[in-house]
Design an enzyme around this catalytic site. Structure first.
Site, short mmCIF file in Angstrom:
data_model
loop_
_atom_site.label_atom_id
_atom_site.label_comp_id
_atom_site.label_asym_id
_atom_site.label_seq_id
_atom_site.Cartn_x
_atom_site.Cartn_y
_atom_site.Cartn_z
NE ARG A 53 -1.79 -2.19 2.74
CZ ARG A 53 -2.05 -3.50 2.46
NH1 ARG A 53 -3.12 -3.85 1.62
NH2 ARG A 53 -0.84 -4.45 2.67
CB THR A 54 3.58 2.50 2.24
OG1 THR A 54 2.89 2.29 3.28
CG2 THR A 54 4.18 3.73 2.62
CE LYS A 82 26.97 -3.47 -7.01
NZ LYS A 82 27.19 -2.22 -8.01
NE ARG A 104 7.71 0.56 4.56
CZ ARG A 104 6.17 0.30 4.79
NH1 ARG A 104 5.87 -1.09 4.19
NH2 ARG A 104 5.19 1.05 4.99
CG HIS A 132 4.05 4.08 8.39
ND1 HIS A 132 4.14 4.93 7.55
CD2 HIS A 132 3.54 2.85 7.98
CE1 HIS A 132 3.63 4.04 6.47
NE2 HIS A 132 3.45 2.84 6.62
C1 NCD Z 1 1.98 -1.07 7.90
C2 NCD Z 1 3.62 -0.94 8.21
O1 NCD Z 1 4.29 -1.09 7.07
O2 NCD Z 1 4.06 -0.60 9.29
N1 NCD Z 1 1.54 -1.26 6.78
C3 NCD Z 1 1.48 -0.09 5.84
O3 NCD Z 1 2.17 0.91 5.90
N2 NCD Z 1 0.08 0.09 5.56
C4 NCD Z 1 1.60 -1.89 8.73
C5 NCD Z 1 2.03 -3.49 9.16
O4 NCD Z 1 2.77 -3.74 8.06
O5 NCD Z 1 1.52 -4.09 9.85
#
Ligand code: NCD
Length: 447
Positions: A53-54, A82, A104, A132
């Site tokens: 999703r993100t 590397k 991320r 997040h």
């Molecule tokens: C979340 C995350 O990556 O922290 N997912 C997301 O971004 N919607 C929640 C999760 O992974 O449980």
């Protein structure tokens, strides 16, 4: 003007967040009508951890704004495999390849580090178990659309509160908005101390024991806590008379076990909480919307999908317009009238001695060769400090001054006189002596 970043949810003021909601709602009214806003711009997705999703909602958002996207979604294809440092990767990707970086990473504080090196805005799309912020903006936007306001709402947070970064950013934001949080964790996965401490110190939240028997199964084994904003300007529904009882919950926010971050890989996890129609029949939950950042495993049973209270798929869909607003703001395509929040506590480098951050997965430890540890002072007496990357409280017994080369016990009143940027943290006297420091003479230790 200096480059804006979105590393923590605290990087935005409440008024700015509300303005972003209004932009997102306008964008959502016609997602195809805004392709002029970021024309010619490129966003880079740097995903060192899995994402559906993100990443896709950010990429969809940039494409809808008329920009382009470059993606590194698989760490095995990157030069970090590397041995390239995150700082170097960021300098390269931000140096002409892109106009904004969406990052991320599995280490707490990675986005903070990236923001120190990036010439373009860095957006934290999740740093380990830390924060997040864009998921939180999405979650707040959902509450705002569903409930009309956030102040005074009662929100249950459930599941793995320890390792869920979505929970930590959400709890900070809810506290600032003046919402009440009821923590119903999976036993053993309670809200971490460093988060509770920050809620208390920075946002005036007083944790109280909660009687959650009316919530039924969800809370039956939980060591539940109320997190109640106490600042006078914030609304608090949990007054003394009502404090122990929950009559009505506005939203129930569930999270999956974050097994990838559990020290035992999730092997010891039996009987994880599960929410279905039966659990939602508890009286205080009758009107609650059910939220989840997704992905889910078994903690939300599929019999809930058709329940009108379940908004988790809508919640995911709304990730696109809110991320359009975030991208448009950070790239300067739209401007917000409200001011940014007041300057946060200053960060100071730890240039001598060992890294006092106790968190083994903090970026200051996982990239120890490239990152100088930094800290923020939380209190001068007794001296307390937090890692400027991952927010964990620093662990030390003695504190030295790089100006005088003397060291003191951590509770010495003399420490108040030292320049914050000269502090050196030691766990033992032997460590201090090895580095050429000597015990402070007269006047210390005094408390
Ligand atoms: C979340 C995350 O990556 O922290 N997912 C997301 O971004 N919607 C929640 C999760 O992974 O449980």
């Amino acid at each position: 003007m200096s480059t804006r970043h979105l590393v923590s949810i605290d990087d935005l003021s409440l008024a700015q967040i509300r303005e972003l909601f209004v932009f997102a709602r306008d964008f959502a009214a016609d997602l195809r009508a805004h392709a002029h806003l970021c024309r010619g711009m490129i966003s880079a997705s740097l995903f060192f951890e899995p994402s559906t999703r993100t990443r896709l909602s950010f990429e969809s958002a940039m494409l809808r704004l008329g920009g382009g996207v470059i993606t590194a979604a698989d760490i095995r294809t990157m030069s970090s495999s590397k041995g390239e440092s995150l700082a170097d990767t960021i300098r390269v990707v931000g140096g002409g390849y892109s106009d904004v970086i969406v990052l991320r990473h599995s280490s707490e504080g990675a986005a903070r580090l990236a923001s120190q090196y990036s010439p373009v805005p860095v957006i934290n799309a999740g740093d380990g178990s830390h924060e997040h912020p864009t998921q939180t903006l999405c979650d707040l936007y959902n509450l705002w659309l569903e409930r009309g306001e956030i102040e005074g709402l009662d929100i249950v947070l459930s599941g793995d509160l320890r390792y869920s970064r979505t929970i930590h950013s959400f709890a900070y934001a809810l506290a600032r908005f003046g919402a009440n949080v009821i923590c119903c964790p999976q036993p053993g996965f309670e809200m971490p101390d460093y988060v509770l401490q920050r809620l208390r110190e920075e946002f005036g939240v007083e944790p109280q024991r909660a009687d959650v028997s009316r919530l039924g199964d969800i809370a039956s084994q939980s060591d539940a806590l109320y997190l109640t904003p106490q600042k006078p300007h914030q609304l608090s529904l949990f007054t003394d008379t009502r404090g122990r009882d929950i009559e009505r919950v506005d939203a129930l926010y569930m999270t999956r076990p974050q097994t990838e971050r559990h020290p035992d890989g999730g092997r010891g996890l039996d009987n994880y909480l599960q929410i279905g129609k039966r659990q939602l029949s508890a009286e205080p939950l009758k009107q609650a919307v059910v939220m989840h950042p997704l992905p889910r495993r078994d903690e939300l049973s599929e019999d809930l999908d058709s329940d009108p209270r379940s908004i988790y798929f809508k919640q995911a869909a709304r990730g696109v317009p809110i991320r359009m607003a975030i991208l448009a703001y950070l790239t300067g395509a739209i401007s917000l009238k409200a001011e940014q929040p007041a300057r946060e506590l200053q960060a100071h480098p730890v240039s001598l001695g060992q890294n006092p951050c106790p968190n083994a997965t903090c970026i200051s430890r996982t990239e120890a060769r490239h990152v100088m540890p930094r800290y923020r002072l939380a209190s001068r007496h007794p001296l307390r400090a937090h890692c400027a990357y991952c927010s964990h409280e620093l662990q030390f017994q003695l504190v030295g001054s790089s100006d005088t080369r003397e060291f003191f016990p951590r509770d010495s009143i003399e420490l108040r006189k030292l320049r914050p940027e000269s502090l050196v943290f030691f766990s033992t006297a032997a460590e201090a002596l090895t580095l050429g420091f000597s015990p402070a003479a007269a006047g210390a230790p005094t408390t």
